[in-house]
Design a protein around this motif. Structure first.
Motif, PDB file in Angstrom:
ATOM      1  N   CYS A 128       3.022  -5.462  -9.226  1.00 11.11           N
ATOM      2  CA  CYS A 128       2.257  -4.419  -8.543  1.00 11.11           C
ATOM      3  C   CYS A 128       0.762  -4.709  -8.626  1.00 11.11           C
ATOM      4  O   CYS A 128       0.328  -5.605  -9.341  1.00 11.11           O
ATOM      5  CB  CYS A 128       2.560  -3.053  -9.152  1.00 11.11           C
ATOM      6  N   TRP A 129      -0.003  -3.930  -7.881  1.00  8.60           N
ATOM      7  CA  TRP A 129      -1.467  -3.971  -8.010  1.00  8.60           C
ATOM      8  C   TRP A 129      -2.078  -2.595  -7.818  1.00  8.60           C
ATOM      9  O   TRP A 129      -3.222  -2.356  -8.195  1.00  8.60           O
ATOM     10  CB  TRP A 129      -2.079  -4.974  -7.040  1.00  8.60           C
ATOM     11  N   ASP A 130      -1.301  -1.661  -7.265  1.00  4.72           N
ATOM     12  CA  ASP A 130      -1.735  -0.277  -7.119  1.00  4.72           C
ATOM     13  C   ASP A 130      -1.723   0.376  -8.503  1.00  4.72           C
ATOM     14  O   ASP A 130      -0.740   0.303  -9.236  1.00  4.72           O
ATOM     15  CB  ASP A 130      -0.770   0.437  -6.169  1.00  4.72           C
ATOM     16  N   MET A 131      -2.821   1.046  -8.862  1.00  3.74           N
ATOM     17  CA  MET A 131      -2.929   1.656 -10.189  1.00  3.74           C
ATOM     18  C   MET A 131      -1.897   2.750 -10.408  1.00  3.74           C
ATOM     19  O   MET A 131      -1.451   2.994 -11.537  1.00  3.74           O
ATOM     20  CB  MET A 131      -4.338   2.217 -10.393  1.00  3.74           C
ATOM     21  N   ALA A 132      -1.482   3.434  -9.328  1.00  2.00           N
ATOM     22  CA  ALA A 132      -0.457   4.469  -9.466  1.00  2.00           C
ATOM     23  C   ALA A 132       0.874   3.844  -9.892  1.00  2.00           C
ATOM     24  O   ALA A 132       1.576   4.380 -10.755  1.00  2.00           O
ATOM     25  CB  ALA A 132      -0.285   5.220  -8.150  1.00  2.00           C
ATOM     26  N   VAL A 133       1.199   2.692  -9.307  1.00  2.00           N
ATOM     27  CA  VAL A 133       2.435   2.003  -9.668  1.00  2.00           C
ATOM     28  C   VAL A 133       2.341   1.485 -11.097  1.00  2.00           C
ATOM     29  O   VAL A 133       3.288   1.614 -11.888  1.00  2.00           O
ATOM     30  CB  VAL A 133       2.719   0.834  -8.708  1.00  2.00           C
ATOM     31  N   MET A 134       1.207   0.909 -11.434  1.00  2.00           N
ATOM     32  CA  MET A 134       1.022   0.383 -12.786  1.00  2.00           C
ATOM     33  C   MET A 134       1.154   1.504 -13.820  1.00  2.00           C
ATOM     34  O   MET A 134       1.804   1.341 -14.858  1.00  2.00           O
ATOM     35  CB  MET A 134      -0.346  -0.286 -12.902  1.00  2.00           C
ATOM     36  N   ASN A 135       0.581   2.646 -13.517  1.00  2.00           N
ATOM     37  CA  ASN A 135       0.648   3.788 -14.421  1.00  2.00           C
ATOM     38  C   ASN A 135       2.089   4.263 -14.600  1.00  2.00           C
ATOM     39  O   ASN A 135       2.556   4.506 -15.724  1.00  2.00           O
ATOM     40  CB  ASN A 135      -0.214   4.933 -13.869  1.00  2.00           C
ATOM     41  N   LEU A 136       2.827   4.377 -13.480  1.00  3.84           N
ATOM     42  CA  LEU A 136       4.219   4.804 -13.557  1.00  3.84           C
ATOM     43  C   LEU A 136       5.072   3.804 -14.347  1.00  3.84           C
ATOM     44  O   LEU A 136       5.919   4.196 -15.154  1.00  3.84           O
ATOM     45  CB  LEU A 136       4.798   4.952 -12.146  1.00  3.84           C
ATOM     46  N   ALA A 137       4.828   2.508 -14.100  1.00  5.61           N
ATOM     47  CA  ALA A 137       5.597   1.472 -14.784  1.00  5.61           C
ATOM     48  C   ALA A 137       5.347   1.485 -16.290  1.00  5.61           C
ATOM     49  O   ALA A 137       6.279   1.376 -17.090  1.00  5.61           O
ATOM     50  CB  ALA A 137       5.252   0.108 -14.198  1.00  5.61           C
ATOM     51  N   GLU A 138       4.086   1.617 -16.669  1.00  8.23           N
ATOM     52  CA  GLU A 138       3.758   1.615 -18.094  1.00  8.23           C
ATOM     53  C   GLU A 138       4.297   2.861 -18.791  1.00  8.23           C
ATOM     54  O   GLU A 138       4.763   2.794 -19.927  1.00  8.23           O
ATOM     55  CB  GLU A 138       2.252   1.479 -18.280  1.00  8.23           C
ATOM     56  N   LYS A 139       4.266   4.009 -18.093  1.00 10.09           N
ATOM     57  CA  LYS A 139       4.835   5.227 -18.665  1.00 10.09           C
ATOM     58  C   LYS A 139       6.336   5.084 -18.889  1.00 10.09           C
ATOM     59  O   LYS A 139       6.895   5.641 -19.836  1.00 10.09           O
ATOM     60  CB  LYS A 139       4.558   6.421 -17.746  1.00 10.09           C
ATOM     61  N   VAL A 146       0.861  -1.190   0.000  1.00  9.28           N
ATOM     62  CA  VAL A 146       0.000   0.000   0.000  1.00  9.28           C
ATOM     63  C   VAL A 146       0.893   1.234   0.000  1.00  9.28           C
ATOM     64  O   VAL A 146       1.834   1.329   0.797  1.00  9.28           O
ATOM     65  CB  VAL A 146      -0.911   0.008   1.245  1.00  9.28           C
ATOM     66  N   TYR A 147       0.614   2.177  -0.889  1.00 10.28           N
ATOM     67  CA  TYR A 147       1.407   3.404  -0.972  1.00 10.28           C
ATOM     68  C   TYR A 147       0.525   4.630  -0.728  1.00 10.28           C
ATOM     69  O   TYR A 147      -0.638   4.668  -1.134  1.00 10.28           O
ATOM     70  CB  TYR A 147       2.071   3.523  -2.345  1.00 10.28           C
ATOM     71  N   TYR A 148       1.116   5.628  -0.076  1.00 10.03           N
ATOM     72  CA  TYR A 148       0.407   6.861   0.228  1.00 10.03           C
ATOM     73  C   TYR A 148       0.907   8.001  -0.654  1.00 10.03           C
ATOM     74  O   TYR A 148       1.956   7.902  -1.295  1.00 10.03           O
ATOM     75  CB  TYR A 148       0.587   7.210   1.710  1.00 10.03           C
ATOM     76  N   ASN A 149       0.152   9.105  -0.646  1.00 14.10           N
ATOM     77  CA  ASN A 149       0.522  10.252  -1.469  1.00 14.10           C
ATOM     78  C   ASN A 149       1.960  10.696  -1.224  1.00 14.10           C
ATOM     79  O   ASN A 149       2.678  11.050  -2.166  1.00 14.10           O
ATOM     80  CB  ASN A 149      -0.413  11.442  -1.178  1.00 14.10           C
ATOM     81  N   ARG A 150       2.364  10.683   0.048  1.00 12.78           N
ATOM     82  CA  ARG A 150       3.697  11.164   0.398  1.00 12.78           C
ATOM     83  C   ARG A 150       4.817  10.294  -0.198  1.00 12.78           C
ATOM     84  O   ARG A 150       5.987  10.698  -0.186  1.00 12.78           O
ATOM     85  CB  ARG A 150       3.854  11.213   1.917  1.00 12.78           C
ATOM     86  N   GLU A 151       4.462   9.114  -0.723  1.00 13.82           N
ATOM     87  CA  GLU A 151       5.463   8.193  -1.246  1.00 13.82           C
ATOM     88  C   GLU A 151       5.531   8.164  -2.771  1.00 13.82           C
ATOM     89  O   GLU A 151       6.359   7.458  -3.348  1.00 13.82           O
ATOM     90  CB  GLU A 151       5.179   6.777  -0.727  1.00 13.82           C
ATOM     91  N   LEU A 152       4.672   8.923  -3.423  1.00 14.22           N
ATOM     92  CA  LEU A 152       4.608   8.855  -4.880  1.00 14.22           C
ATOM     93  C   LEU A 152       5.898   9.339  -5.552  1.00 14.22           C
ATOM     94  O   LEU A 152       6.320   8.780  -6.571  1.00 14.22           O
ATOM     95  CB  LEU A 152       3.404   9.647  -5.401  1.00 14.22           C
ATOM     96  N   LYS A 153       6.522  10.361  -4.982  1.00 13.29           N
ATOM     97  CA  LYS A 153       7.781  10.854  -5.552  1.00 13.29           C
ATOM     98  C   LYS A 153       8.872   9.787  -5.461  1.00 13.29           C
ATOM     99  O   LYS A 153       9.649   9.580  -6.394  1.00 13.29           O
ATOM    100  CB  LYS A 153       8.222  12.129  -4.834  1.00 13.29           C
ATOM    101  N   LYS A 154       8.912   9.103  -4.313  1.00 15.80           N
ATOM    102  CA  LYS A 154       9.901   8.033  -4.154  1.00 15.80           C
ATOM    103  C   LYS A 154       9.606   6.897  -5.116  1.00 15.80           C
ATOM    104  O   LYS A 154      10.531   6.313  -5.705  1.00 15.80           O
ATOM    105  CB  LYS A 154       9.896   7.513  -2.715  1.00 15.80           C
ATOM    106  N   LEU A 155       8.325   6.585  -5.317  1.00 14.08           N
ATOM    107  CA  LEU A 155       7.939   5.543  -6.269  1.00 14.08           C
ATOM    108  C   LEU A 155       8.439   5.870  -7.664  1.00 14.08           C
ATOM    109  O   LEU A 155       8.927   5.003  -8.382  1.00 14.08           O
ATOM    110  CB  LEU A 155       6.422   5.368  -6.289  1.00 14.08           C
ATOM    111  N   GLU A 156       8.298   7.137  -8.061  1.00 17.02           N
ATOM    112  CA  GLU A 156       8.767   7.554  -9.384  1.00 17.02           C
ATOM    113  C   GLU A 156      10.263   7.287  -9.535  1.00 17.02           C
ATOM    114  O   GLU A 156      10.724   6.809 -10.578  1.00 17.02           O
ATOM    115  CB  GLU A 156       8.481   9.046  -9.590  1.00 17.02           C
TER     116      GLU A 156
END
Length: 405
Positions: A95-106, A69-79
């Protein structure tokens, strides 16, 4: 016959190298603070290029787990992590979080949908495939017939999406790991990879009207399932259309990885050449039982039976810390050990591994102290023992003993 990929866990360098030399086709690993096995050693983001270089040089694939599970404060680190994974040549992100999937596909990374997504039907499988997922790790709750049906329907629709399924390792009492027990009791969230496994404990029930009246709950651990072991039904799993066989265990030690990977590699080789038999499967299962386990079950694959609750650890062998490697003489394959505890004798079975050294077993055929053969070496002594594998100064020496279980 095309055989499924054998996918092994790597919680640290020793486990990763152990997986590779024992026959894994690919490994999955995590970076610190960003995956579902926070208690494992894990890897630094800066180590991802080194990990992938080692794997690719050895003809293996590497999958990065970003499945918590990832929070807003971690999105920059995820990138930053996703960017590092892309630059390092990671073969896929789990992954299963859509934010991670979106970053990975980009970033142009291949996406594997984690079992955390709970995909247990073709509708969900097709949905994720249409979103661009190249592999889906099905929910633990799927039976063999469920998996085969999804495989056939995906083939009929021409979907370019693989199926991955677990074949060995710990099973969680909650649905595909989604559990609040650890968080509510110890403030350590399982969904953040921090589970302290209160479900694995032996519980006492107490009479609310009389605090002195309490009972231990019999022989069972009530919330702790047995480990998954599919070695005896592996041909059926091969026939179900699974593309990747996954071994659980990123928090388990290198000797577990060695035993699990080598046994399932042997089984897959036997299936491929037609030599697999029920008797051989039983032999491999006996070998698997030497490593840490809580008893074995086939999980949901054949339909959940009544005998799935563990009664505690069942490993047939135990390791006991004995000492450390002081020197290794490569020309003669001899390690010099400093014995810190537990007398070591000729005939003992030993285990050696280190921070970056894969696990290796050996029988002690000879012990020398100051170039003189002896029957044993005691605490406080230095001794030389010939090994059939490489060791490094600082590696740990363990005695392997029968657990009596």
């Amino acid at each position: 016959m095309k055989m499924p990929e054998l996918l092994a866990p790597a919680g640290n360098w020793s486990c990763l190298k152990t997986a590779v030399i024992n026959g894994a086709d690919a490994v999955y690993f995590g970076v610190k603070g960003m995956n579902m096995r926070d208690s494992a050693d894990n890897f630094e983001v800066s180590e991802i290029p080194v990990v992938m270089r080692y794997l690719h040089e050895n003809g293996r694939k590497g999958y990065l787990t970003l499945n918590t599970v990832y929070y807003n404060r971690e999105l920059k680190k995820l990138e930053k992590v996703v960017s590092a994974a892309k630059n390092a040549g990671v073969d896929a992100v789990i992954c299963w979080d859509m934010a991670v999937m979106n970053l990975a596909e980009k970033a142009g990374l291949c996406v594997h949908i984690s079992t955390q997504a709970g995909v247990s039907n073709y509708g969900a499988f097709k949905f994720y495939a249409k979103l661009g997922a190249k592999r889906i790790i099905l929910a633990r709750e799927c039976s063999l017939s469920d998996i085969n049906e999804i495989h056939l329907m995906a083939g009929a629709d021409g979907l370019d999406c693989e199926i991955e399924a677990f074949i060995h390792g710990a099973m969680c009492v909650s649905v595909s790991g989604r559990c609040f027990l650890s968080a509510s009791t110890f403030k350590k969230s399982a969904n953040r990879g921090q589970c302290v496994q209160p479900c694995r404990r032996l519980y006492r029930i107490t009479d609310v009207e009389d605090d002195e009246n309490s009972y231990v709950l019999g022989k069972d651990f009530v919330l702790s399932p047995k480990d998954l072991c599919t070695i005896e039904i592996l041909p059926e799993l091969v026939g179900a259309g699974i593309n990747s066989f996954k071994i659980e265990g990123r928090s388990r030690p290198p000797e577990y990885v060695k035993t699990a990977v080598s046994c399932y590699r042997s089984a897959l080789n036997a299936i491929k050449d037609g030599s697999f038999t029920p008797e051989y499967a039983k032999k491999l299962k006996s070998e698997l039982s030497k490593a840490y386990n809580r008893g074995f079950s086939t999980g949901f694959y054949e339909g959940m039976d009544d005998d799935w609750i563990s009664t505690g650890p069942k490993s047939k062998e135990l390791k006991v810390y004995c000492g450390d490697v002081v020197n290794y003489y490569k020309k003669i394959n001899v390690a010099e050990f400093f014995i810190r505890s537990e007398k070591i004798c000729v005939g003992d079975k030993i285990l050696v591994y280190g921070k970056t050294t894969p696990a290796g077993y050996s029988a002690v055929e000879e012990i020398q102290i100051e170039h003189n053969p002896v029957d044993f070496a005691d605490k406080g002594q230095r001794c030389g023992i010939k090994l059939p594998f490489f060791a490094r100064p600082g590696d740990k020496l363990f005695l392997v003993r029968d657990s009596g279980r």
